[in-house]
Each structure stands twice: as structure tokens, then as C-alpha cells.
Enzyme design. Structure first.
Site, mmCIF file in Angstrom:
data_model
loop_
_atom_site.group_PDB
_atom_site.id
_atom_site.type_symbol
_atom_site.label_atom_id
_atom_site.label_comp_id
_atom_site.label_asym_id
_atom_site.label_seq_id
_atom_site.Cartn_x
_atom_site.Cartn_y
_atom_site.Cartn_z
ATOM 1 N N ASP A 81 -12.084 -24.690 3.618
ATOM 2 C CA ASP A 81 -11.347 -25.616 4.529
ATOM 3 C C ASP A 81 -9.935 -24.877 4.925
ATOM 4 O O ASP A 81 -9.508 -24.979 5.956
ATOM 5 C CB ASP A 81 -10.907 -26.863 3.457
ATOM 6 N N CYS A 122 -17.195 -24.047 -2.690
ATOM 7 C CA CYS A 122 -16.456 -24.707 -1.860
ATOM 8 C C CYS A 122 -16.699 -26.079 -1.585
ATOM 9 O O CYS A 122 -18.064 -26.213 -1.680
ATOM 10 C CB CYS A 122 -15.724 -24.096 -0.745
ATOM 11 N N ASP A 123 -15.907 -26.990 -0.905
ATOM 12 C CA ASP A 123 -16.248 -28.181 -0.712
ATOM 13 C C ASP A 123 -17.658 -28.696 -0.097
ATOM 14 O O ASP A 123 -18.302 -29.705 -0.169
ATOM 15 C CB ASP A 123 -15.023 -28.957 0.372
ATOM 16 N N LYS A 124 -18.249 -27.713 1.072
ATOM 17 C CA LYS A 124 -19.159 -27.973 1.843
ATOM 18 C C LYS A 124 -20.522 -27.438 1.266
ATOM 19 O O LYS A 124 -21.693 -27.858 1.546
ATOM 20 C CB LYS A 124 -19.176 -27.562 3.370
ATOM 21 N N CYS A 194 -10.663 -25.071 -5.408
ATOM 22 C CA CYS A 194 -9.480 -25.735 -5.619
ATOM 23 C C CYS A 194 -9.162 -26.364 -7.011
ATOM 24 O O CYS A 194 -10.334 -27.271 -7.106
ATOM 25 C CB CYS A 194 -8.880 -26.812 -4.614
ATOM 26 N N SER A 470 -8.283 -33.762 3.398
ATOM 27 C CA SER A 470 -8.451 -32.988 2.231
ATOM 28 C C SER A 470 -8.644 -33.926 1.071
ATOM 29 O O SER A 470 -7.989 -35.131 0.807
ATOM 30 C CB SER A 470 -7.347 -32.140 1.871
#
Length: 560
Positions: A81, A122-124, A194, A470
Site C-alpha cells: 500500500d 502485506c495486505d493483499k 505493518c 488504510s
């Protein structure tokens, strides 16, 4: 043992050419009869989220081969991101989730491999990997590869959330460039996702709640002994999973999704978990309405953990207290504990002896942090399908907001308006054109939200947007992911400066208070960003609405 689809009959053309290729890679004929496992790696030198994954892939391959399988590392796109939001108005972030699923399909289905070990970072990556697992229905174990260690600055804890907030404060002149630079130099002390209950850690926990990750493996500090133990255990387990022919669709049942949503509500997870879990359900073909689950369970599930940015607890403290397994143990009376998991055992069996070590960090059902939901789905004349509001654990903001609209069609325009003083207390900042089709790819609306905080306008200005936020956003009254989006002709396309907008979290409504006859006379603002001839153009033409997870299908709508 199940027949391996990767083993072609000797003497056939596919067998012969595979044998030639794989012998050149050092495989023996004995190796070629073993379960062939894809190690799905999103390694990248562009972001710390992925910078440690090559070493993780090596350890996974060693564990797979020690268990009697053969590991083949495959690569996918690796969206971050904070890095990839720079291009395409931020559209490469969400759209890359679907690209991950397609990358996996092409490599794994094309080669007819037998199973997958996916390295979630990470997020995705976790949702994209789950989508591929559900689509291909191949034995799969998801491995959460850890969160980044944080640092300190000026004697205070400092993580990526602080930098995000600090950037908004600097944009409004409230902190110096030197202070922001110092924060950015100290916030991230190593690889991993994160820290905090953002989208990545939320989705890693969701994987465990769905039964697709090993119990006790999320969240975890990147490169810690616990992470390496989990990698080796998953490498061993995936080989047995293939031999037992235990497939994702047998695990991704409606009851498993209800468990995952219960976990997300109880830990105040990222609102992005809603669309990601819906996308996985779409790929699993199980008919689950994840949005409906969030609405139905919101008032039933108490808040058991208050992890930053939702409360004072650090992700390290949450992990030490028991993490996802400790959370699920506390929730067990609200869960379907008889569902099967990748261990081959039920969720209830997995949770035996896994109660939290600190019941203040992960509280019991009868002593929660609160009973008011922190992930609130709203509907109304401005959000006929849905909008989502994220609240804090110790909520102090007023539950309703009514004011005149101040409309912007890009995040930069909104930032410029803030800097010029055009956004004033009492207004509702409307940011449109950032939906899945409109950007295309769904743009990030977080920067204006953090800039509002930097300008001292949090709580004084509400935000309504069809963009995504976010997982670290929970400031003020912010209605995100409004659907239908403006580019699809949703009500946001009709809003003009000065229109009265009302958001009421008590009644869970978001309304445009303009007479119907006046709206009927208006021309919708449905302009969308040109996706050109590349991936974003393909995504725009094929993306489905958020209520279908924003998955890509050929029958997807074209914006007006």
C-alpha cells in the site's frame, strides 16, 4: 493416498517433457513421484513487507522435502500500500489482490501441481492467496510471515501509523520536516507487515479463524523463532494435506466464514477484511453474504482485544497473550467449533489448551472492552448498498453528524482544499471516483483523513467516500467504501457542494437530504480514470461491485 495430478503416465508426451525439464533441475525419477507443492512467494525488494520472504521460501522448501514432497517456488506480484499507491491513483493496490490470484492460477493450475504453501505478508497477499485456493480447490496452507519490529523516536514508541499521522500533521504545518523525517527513519526496524491491527495482521488472523492457517501461527513477529517454527510445521503439514486430499472448499464453509467474521469483530479488525472475505467467499462458491454477516453479528460479538490503532495494546502484547488462538479460545462459545481445519482436526480440538496467557489483553466474553461494534455497516439514500465506518475501542466521537457537503473528485484536490482552508468545521468532505471501477482499482482515501487530523479537524469534519481506507484509519466519522460507487451511477455521483448529508451511527444510516425531484434533474458526475490499455483497464472492465468482493469476472459492469 490420493492420486497426484502432477504425475503423468510414463511414456506420454507430458511425462517426457516434464522429465526432461525437471531432471535438468536436479530432480530424480523418485522425486517426480512425490507430491509437488507450490511455494507461493511474493518476494520483492520494493517493500520491507516482503524483503525476508526468500529466506522463508528456502525454509519452507526444506520442510516440504523433509516430509516427502517436492517444493517449487513460484512468484506473484507483490503490492505494498505504501509503495504502490504512488501510481494509477492508488488503483494498483486492490487490483493487485486479484492479480495475485491470477498469477497463482497460471503457475499452479498450468503446471498441475498438487498443493500450495502460501507465504502471506502485506495486505493483499493473504486474500489473494485465499481466493486462489478457493478457486483452484487444491490443498493449501497459508503461512503468516510476520509483522515488522517497531522503533522509538524522541523517547516514544514509533511505528508506521505514527508516520502516517505525522505526514498529515506536517502537511498542515503542525510538525517540522525534521521531526517527520526522524519518525520515518525509526518507525520500521526490520522486515514484515505493518505493526498493529491493520489489514495484514487482520487477514492473517482471519486465515487462522477460517481454518486455513495452523493454530497459534498468527500474528507473529517476522523472523522470530516462532515464525520459523510455523513455517517448518506448515511445510510438513501441506505434504500430509495433499496425501489426505483435504481441500479448501471442504474448509471454507458458511460456518467457517461466520467464525472469521466473529473474530474480526472481536478484535476490531481492518474494515478491508469485509470485502476481502467476501471475495474469498465468491471464489469458494458457497453463497456466503459476508456483508450480511458483519451486520447480523455486530451486536452479538463483544470487543475482546484493543490493539493499536484501536486501543493501547501493541501487536507484540497481543501475540504474547495468545494471538489468534487465544482470541478464538475466548470466543469459543460463539463459534462453530466443529468445523474442520488444515490440521485435519476441528477448530475446537485445535483450541484445546490455548487459552490466553493474559486475560487483560485478550478478555473473556463476560468482561469485554465493550459491546458496541467498532465495524459498523451503514445504509441509506447515500449508501443504498453499504458504507463502512470504523470506530475506536474507547469511542468519544458523537454518534451522528449532519452538515453541508464539500465535494472533491481526487485525494489531491481534497488535500489542496484543506491546505487552502476551503474545508471548514461542520462540513462533510465528499471524496468520490475512488471505487473499484472509478479509479480504476479502488483508490486510497486515507491521506485526506489523516490530513484532517493534522489540521485539527478530526470530529469537526465528517468524510464520505467510495474509496478504500488504510486499516490504520479510525479517526472521526469516516464512511468508507460507499456503494454503489459514483462511477457506477451511485448517489455520490449526484452530490453537489452545499448539499446536506446526515450520518447517524445509532440508526446506521448515511443519507443525502436533497429532494428526489431535485436529484432527478441533476446529471451524475460519473467520470472515471482512464485505465489505458494495461491491467487497470482490464480490471475496470471486469470488476464486480464490493458486495461481490470486487472480484474480477468477465460479466463485470462498465461504468456509465
Amino acid at each position: 493416498m490420493t492420486d497426484l495430478r502432477s504425475n503423468y503416465a510414463p511414456g506420454t508426451s507430458p511425462w517426457a517433457v516434464r522429465r526432461a525439464q525437471w531432471r535438468a533441475l536436479g530432480l530424480t525419477d523418485e522425486d517426480m513421484a512425490k507430491p509437488k507443492i507450490a511455494i507461493v512467494n511474493s518476494s520483492s525488494q520494493l517493500a520491507t513487507c516482503y524483503s525476508h520472504l526468500d529466506a522463508v521460501a528456502v525454509a519452507a522448501k526444506e520442510a516440504i522435502e523433509a516430509a516427502g514432497g517436492i517444493g517449487f517456488e513460484i512468484r506473484t506480484v507483490a503490492p505494498s500500500d505504501f509503495i504502490h499507491s504512488a501510481g494509477g491513483r492508488g488503483g494498483y493496490i486492490l487490483s493487485a489482490r486479484d492479480l495475485i490470484s491470477h498469477d497463482i492460477e497460471a503457475a499452479v493450475e498450468g503446471a498441475q501441481l498438487d498443493g500450495m504453501l502460501t507465504l502471506a505478508s502485506c495486505d493483499k497477499t493473504a486474500p489473494g492467496q485465499l481466493m486462489a485456493a478457493a478457486r483452484l480447490d487444491l490443498p493449501t496452507v497459508v503461512v503468516g510471515c510476520g509483522y515488522q519490529p517497531c522503533g522509538t523516536f524522541a523517547g516514544r514508541h514509533c511505528d508506521i501509523e505514527d508516520v502516517f499521522l505525522g505526514a498529515g500533521h506536517h502537511a498542515q504545518g503542525r510538525i517540522s520536516l525534521d521531526e517527520l523525517t526522524g519518525m520515518s527513519e525509526n518507525a520500521v526496524a526490520g522486515p514484515g507487515v505493518c505493526a498493529g491491527m491493520g489489514t495484514a495482521n487482520s487477514m492473517h488472523i482471519a486465515c487462522e479463524a477460517l481454518g486455513m492457517a495452523l493454530p497459534g501461527s498468527t500474528p507473529v513477529l517476522a523472523n522470530s523463532p516462532k515464525m520459523w517454527d510455523a513455517v517448518r510445521a506448515a511445510g510438513s503439514r501441506i505434504v500430509d494435506l495433499v496425501r489426505q486430499d483435504l481441500r479448501p472448499r471442504a474448509l471454507l464453509t458458511p460456518e467457517a466464514f461466520e467464525n472469521a467474521v466473529t473474530a474480526m469483530l472481536s478484535v476490531s479488525a481492518s474494515i478491508n477484511s469485509v470485502k476481502h472475505l467476501q471475495a474469498v467467499a465468491e471464489e469458494a462458491g458457497n453463497g456466503v453474504d459476508v456483508y450480511g454477516l458483519y451486520e447480523r453479528l455486530a451486536d452479538r460479538v463483544p470487543l475482546l482485544a484493543a490493539v493499536r490503532p484501536n486501543g493501547p495494546v501493541s501487536i507484540e502484547e497481543f501475540e504474547a497473550a495468545g494471538g489468534a488462538a487465544g482470541l478464538l479460545w475466548q470466543l469459543r462459545d460463539l463459534l462453530h467449533t466443529d468445523v474442520r481445519t488444515v490440521t485435519g482436526r476441528t477448530l475446537g480440538e485445535n483450541l484445546d489448551g490455548r487459552g490466553p496467557t493474559d486475560p487483560e489483553v485478550i478478555r473473556p466474553l463476560d468482561r469485554p472492552h465493550g459491546r458496541r461494534p467498532t465495524i459498523v455497516l451503514v445504509r441509506g439514500s447515500l449508501a443504498p448498498a453499504t458504507g463502512i465506518v470504523k470506530l475506536a475501542v474507547d469511542e468519544e466521537r458523537p454518534p451522528s453528524f449532519t452538515g453541508p457537503a464539500k465535494v472533491y473528485d481526487s485525494p489531491q484536490d481534497a488535500l489542496d482544499g484543506l491546505k487552502a482552508g476551503d474545508v471548514r468545521p461542520g462540513q462533510v468532505l465528499v471524496l468520490r471516483g475512488l471505487g473499484p471501477a472509478g479509479t480504476p482499482g479502488m483508490g486510497m482515501a486515507s491521506r485526506p483523513v489523516f490530513a484532517l487530523d493534522g489540521a485539527g479537524l478530526t470530529g469537526k469534519v465528517a468524510v464520505v467516500t467510495d474509496g478504500q481506507l488504510s486499516g490504520l484509519v479510525n479517526k472521526g466519522i469516516v464512511v468508507g467504501e460507499v456503494s454503489p460507487e459514483a462511477a457506477a451511477g451511485g448517489p455520490l455521483a449526484l452530490v453537489r457542494d452545499g448539499d446536506t448529508i446526515s450520518v447517524d451511527l445509532t440508526t446506521r444510516r448515511a443519507d443525502l437530504l436533497v429532494p428526489d425531484e431535485e436529484l432527478a434533474a441533476r446529471t451524475p458526475v460519473t467520470a472515471y480514470a482512464d485505465g489505458g490499455r494495461g491491467w487497470l483497464s482490464v480490471y475496470r472492465r471486469t470488476v464486480r461491485p464490493l458486495q461481490q468482493g470486487a472480484v474480477t469476472l468477465e460479466e463485470g459492469p462498465t461504468p456509465a
